[in-house]
Scaffold this motif. Sequence first.
Motif, mmCIF file in Angstrom:
data_model
loop_
_atom_site.group_PDB
_atom_site.id
_atom_site.type_symbol
_atom_site.label_atom_id
_atom_site.label_comp_id
_atom_site.label_asym_id
_atom_site.label_seq_id
_atom_site.Cartn_x
_atom_site.Cartn_y
_atom_site.Cartn_z
ATOM 1 N N VAL A 193 -5.582 -2.792 21.282
ATOM 2 C CA VAL A 193 -5.964 -2.300 19.971
ATOM 3 C C VAL A 193 -5.187 -3.070 18.916
ATOM 4 O O VAL A 193 -3.961 -3.077 18.952
ATOM 5 C CB VAL A 193 -5.671 -0.790 19.835
ATOM 6 C CG1 VAL A 193 -6.046 -0.310 18.436
ATOM 7 C CG2 VAL A 193 -6.443 -0.018 20.888
ATOM 8 N N GLN A 194 -5.895 -3.698 18.014
ATOM 9 C CA GLN A 194 -5.248 -4.399 16.907
ATOM 10 C C GLN A 194 -5.409 -3.575 15.643
ATOM 11 O O GLN A 194 -6.526 -3.220 15.263
ATOM 12 C CB GLN A 194 -5.874 -5.774 16.721
ATOM 13 C CG GLN A 194 -5.560 -6.732 17.858
ATOM 14 C CD GLN A 194 -6.079 -8.133 17.585
ATOM 15 O OE1 GLN A 194 -7.166 -8.300 17.044
ATOM 16 N NE2 GLN A 194 -5.300 -9.133 17.948
ATOM 17 N N LEU A 195 -4.295 -3.252 15.031
ATOM 18 C CA LEU A 195 -4.291 -2.375 13.867
ATOM 19 C C LEU A 195 -4.011 -3.176 12.602
ATOM 20 O O LEU A 195 -3.182 -4.087 12.619
ATOM 21 C CB LEU A 195 -3.225 -1.283 14.031
ATOM 22 C CG LEU A 195 -3.295 -0.477 15.317
ATOM 23 C CD1 LEU A 195 -2.147 0.511 15.394
ATOM 24 C CD2 LEU A 195 -4.622 0.255 15.412
ATOM 25 N N GLN A 196 -4.669 -2.767 11.540
ATOM 26 C CA GLN A 196 -4.520 -3.450 10.259
ATOM 27 C C GLN A 196 -4.195 -2.415 9.188
ATOM 28 O O GLN A 196 -5.035 -1.588 8.859
ATOM 29 C CB GLN A 196 -5.800 -4.194 9.908
ATOM 30 C CG GLN A 196 -5.746 -4.969 8.617
ATOM 31 C CD GLN A 196 -5.031 -6.302 8.776
ATOM 32 O OE1 GLN A 196 -4.980 -6.848 9.873
ATOM 33 N NE2 GLN A 196 -4.467 -6.810 7.704
ATOM 34 N N ALA A 197 -2.967 -2.484 8.676
ATOM 35 C CA ALA A 197 -2.553 -1.567 7.618
ATOM 36 C C ALA A 197 -2.719 -2.239 6.268
ATOM 37 O O ALA A 197 -2.515 -3.450 6.131
ATOM 38 C CB ALA A 197 -1.107 -1.142 7.817
ATOM 39 N N SER A 198 -3.071 -1.426 5.274
ATOM 40 C CA SER A 198 -3.232 -1.951 3.923
ATOM 41 C C SER A 198 -2.960 -0.854 2.913
ATOM 42 O O SER A 198 -2.832 0.319 3.275
ATOM 43 C CB SER A 198 -4.645 -2.505 3.738
ATOM 44 O OG SER A 198 -5.610 -1.490 3.927
ATOM 45 N N GLY A 199 -2.892 -1.228 1.646
ATOM 46 C CA GLY A 199 -2.746 -0.249 0.582
ATOM 47 C C GLY A 199 -1.369 -0.167 -0.041
ATOM 48 O O GLY A 199 -1.167 0.585 -0.994
ATOM 49 N N GLY A 200 -0.427 -0.927 0.471
ATOM 50 C CA GLY A 200 0.903 -0.901 -0.101
ATOM 51 C C GLY A 200 0.927 -1.553 -1.480
ATOM 52 O O GLY A 200 -0.046 -2.164 -1.912
ATOM 53 N N GLY A 201 2.046 -1.400 -2.160
ATOM 54 C CA GLY A 201 2.183 -2.002 -3.472
ATOM 55 C C GLY A 201 3.392 -1.484 -4.200
ATOM 56 O O GLY A 201 4.262 -0.833 -3.602
ATOM 57 N N LEU A 202 3.422 -1.770 -5.480
ATOM 58 C CA LEU A 202 4.522 -1.335 -6.346
ATOM 59 C C LEU A 202 4.038 -0.167 -7.198
ATOM 60 O O LEU A 202 2.976 -0.239 -7.818
ATOM 61 C CB LEU A 202 4.959 -2.495 -7.238
ATOM 62 C CG LEU A 202 6.003 -2.188 -8.327
ATOM 63 C CD1 LEU A 202 7.312 -1.759 -7.690
ATOM 64 C CD2 LEU A 202 6.190 -3.408 -9.219
ATOM 65 N N VAL A 203 4.828 0.903 -7.210
ATOM 66 C CA VAL A 203 4.464 2.086 -7.974
ATOM 67 C C VAL A 203 5.722 2.681 -8.587
ATOM 68 O O VAL A 203 6.827 2.506 -8.054
ATOM 69 C CB VAL A 203 3.740 3.113 -7.062
ATOM 70 C CG1 VAL A 203 4.657 3.618 -5.962
ATOM 71 C CG2 VAL A 203 3.141 4.243 -7.863
ATOM 72 N N GLN A 204 5.553 3.394 -9.691
ATOM 73 C CA GLN A 204 6.711 4.013 -10.339
ATOM 74 C C GLN A 204 7.071 5.326 -9.668
ATOM 75 O O GLN A 204 6.247 5.960 -8.997
ATOM 76 C CB GLN A 204 6.408 4.245 -11.813
ATOM 77 C CG GLN A 204 6.349 2.972 -12.633
ATOM 78 C CD GLN A 204 6.249 3.234 -14.113
ATOM 79 O OE1 GLN A 204 5.737 4.267 -14.541
ATOM 80 N NE2 GLN A 204 6.744 2.308 -14.928
ATOM 81 N N ASP A 205 8.285 5.716 -9.880
ATOM 82 C CA ASP A 205 8.785 6.999 -9.394
ATOM 83 C C ASP A 205 7.814 8.107 -9.822
ATOM 84 O O ASP A 205 7.447 8.193 -10.998
ATOM 85 C CB ASP A 205 10.167 7.237 -9.997
ATOM 86 C CG ASP A 205 10.894 8.410 -9.388
ATOM 87 O OD1 ASP A 205 12.065 8.635 -9.750
ATOM 88 O OD2 ASP A 205 10.310 9.134 -8.552
ATOM 89 N N GLY A 206 7.387 8.931 -8.844
ATOM 90 C CA GLY A 206 6.446 9.996 -9.122
ATOM 91 C C GLY A 206 4.993 9.618 -8.956
ATOM 92 O O GLY A 206 4.103 10.476 -9.038
ATOM 93 N N GLY A 207 4.736 8.352 -8.698
ATOM 94 C CA GLY A 207 3.374 7.882 -8.544
ATOM 95 C C GLY A 207 2.802 8.140 -7.159
ATOM 96 O O GLY A 207 3.437 8.779 -6.309
#
Length: 122
Positions: free
Chosen positions: A1-15
């Motif tokens: 099984v090859q898994l692909q994660a996505s959706g990370g990034g930079l966000v402010q405190d509380g975001g």
Amino acid sequence: VQLQASGGGLVQDGGSLRLSCAANGRTFKRYTMGWFRQTPGKEREFVAAINWSGSSTRYADSVKGRFTISRDKGWNTVFLQMNSLKPEDTAVYYCAAKDYYRDFGNYDYDYWGQGTQVTVSS
């Protein structure tokens, strides 16, 4: 099984951010899915898990009430909705999978995706 994660990034405190994990060419129907995270110099830590049917979930104490793990009805994607993010949530987040009959409660997973970076600024 090859898994692909996505959706990370930079966000402010509380975001908020939503991470996704997809399997290349197959579904997650027979797998327990988990999310883990790791920061430099620290052990990888458990964040959340969901069983194959979606009927059971578990969370690390540090994220309870803020993070939600879910899976789509087609068993193609697993999500980690992260709300009220804090700077201490900054880490590389990994999705993982194991066969459905394995112990749901332990942190022993067989398949791992590449990580996605989440950075929370103060």
